[in-house]
Design a protein around this motif. Sequence first.
Motif, mmCIF file in Angstrom:
data_model
loop_
_atom_site.group_PDB
_atom_site.id
_atom_site.type_symbol
_atom_site.label_atom_id
_atom_site.label_comp_id
_atom_site.label_asym_id
_atom_site.label_seq_id
_atom_site.Cartn_x
_atom_site.Cartn_y
_atom_site.Cartn_z
ATOM 1 N N LEU A 77 -7.559 68.836 -37.099
ATOM 2 C CA LEU A 77 -8.551 68.412 -38.084
ATOM 3 C C LEU A 77 -8.112 67.143 -38.812
ATOM 4 O O LEU A 77 -8.946 66.315 -39.202
ATOM 5 C CB LEU A 77 -8.824 69.531 -39.081
ATOM 6 C CG LEU A 77 -9.531 70.761 -38.507
ATOM 7 C CD1 LEU A 77 -9.677 71.847 -39.568
ATOM 8 C CD2 LEU A 77 -10.899 70.393 -37.936
ATOM 9 N N GLN A 80 -9.052 64.497 -36.441
ATOM 10 C CA GLN A 80 -10.502 64.332 -36.412
ATOM 11 C C GLN A 80 -11.025 63.612 -37.645
ATOM 12 O O GLN A 80 -12.103 63.016 -37.608
ATOM 13 C CB GLN A 80 -11.182 65.706 -36.311
ATOM 14 C CG GLN A 80 -12.667 65.664 -35.962
ATOM 15 C CD GLN A 80 -13.560 65.299 -37.135
ATOM 16 O OE1 GLN A 80 -13.228 65.603 -38.275
ATOM 17 N NE2 GLN A 80 -14.685 64.659 -36.851
ATOM 18 N N SER A 81 -10.260 63.613 -38.724
ATOM 19 C CA SER A 81 -10.731 63.019 -39.978
ATOM 20 C C SER A 81 -11.041 61.535 -39.848
ATOM 21 O O SER A 81 -11.698 60.955 -40.711
ATOM 22 C CB SER A 81 -9.696 63.247 -41.090
ATOM 23 O OG SER A 81 -8.473 62.596 -40.787
ATOM 24 N N LYS A 83 -13.068 60.518 -37.868
ATOM 25 C CA LYS A 83 -14.417 60.590 -37.273
ATOM 26 C C LYS A 83 -14.389 60.647 -35.751
ATOM 27 O O LYS A 83 -15.315 60.208 -35.073
ATOM 28 C CB LYS A 83 -15.298 59.416 -37.735
ATOM 29 C CG LYS A 83 -15.439 59.284 -39.242
ATOM 30 C CD LYS A 83 -15.979 60.558 -39.873
ATOM 31 C CE LYS A 83 -16.099 60.430 -41.379
ATOM 32 N NZ LYS A 83 -16.556 61.703 -42.026
ATOM 33 N N GLY A 153 -15.589 68.075 -36.335
ATOM 34 C CA GLY A 153 -14.956 68.261 -37.637
ATOM 35 C C GLY A 153 -15.056 69.675 -38.170
ATOM 36 O O GLY A 153 -14.588 69.958 -39.271
#
Length: 230
Positions: A77, A80-81, A83, A153
Motif C-alpha cells: 500500500l 501504491q500510494s 497512484k 489502493g
Amino acid sequence: NQEAILDAFCVNTFYAAFILEALDDLGLSDKAKVMIIGTSAEYGPISEEQLPISEVLNPKPFNLYGKSKLAQTELSLIWQSNKNPLLVVRPFNIIGPGTPDHLVVGNFLQQINSMNQKGILRTGNLSTARDFIDIDDAVRIMWKLIHSDRSYGEVINLSRNQAVKIIDIVNYLIEESGMKIELITDKSRLRKNDIPIHYGDNTKLLDIIGEFTFTDWNTTLKKTIDYHVA
C-alpha cells in the motif's frame, strides 16, 4: 525460531517487495496492474461482536503467517500510494479441486481416500465455522477486481459473508464416501487460539464488482471429491 521467521517473511513479504522494486526499475510502476494476495489471517483474533469482519477492522495477527502477510500488505500500500494500479485481496478459505492436503478439506479427503469401506477420521475442533469460497468464484472475482479502477489502493475481502460449520463439511464428505467412518478428535490437531466462528464482510467487494452468485459449498465439495477420486 529465527529461521522460521526469516522463511515466512522471505515467502510472504520480501518477494512482493522485490517484484514491486523490479517494476520501478523497469519503469512499469504505473502500467502493470498488480494484485497482492493477502489473507484473512491478517485480522487475528476475532470476537463475535466483530462479525462479519470488515476491512476497517484494525489487523492484529497472532501467528507468523498473518504477521508476515500483513507486512506484505503494508509495504504494498505504501508503493501504491504513488497512484500505481495495485490492490490487496484478503481471501478467506478458498476450496475446490486440488485443495492441498495440509488444509482442512484436503486433509479430510486424503484420509477418507486412504480407507477401504471403513476407517477412522482424525479431526481437530469440529465445532468451529469458517467462510469457504469456491476456487472458480475466487478466480472470476479476482479478474473483475484487477480490471476495476475502483479497486486500486484498496484492501478487499474475498469472502461469502457466511460461515459453514466444519462438522457439516465432515458429515457431507462421509455421506458422499458411502463408508462407515468413525470420528476421533486428535489432540495434536487442536489449536490453542482457535476462533469459534470466522467470516468476512463482502460489502466492499460487491460494491465494486456488482451482484455475484456464489457457488454453494456442497457443490464445491462435490466437484472437489470427484477431482480427488479421479
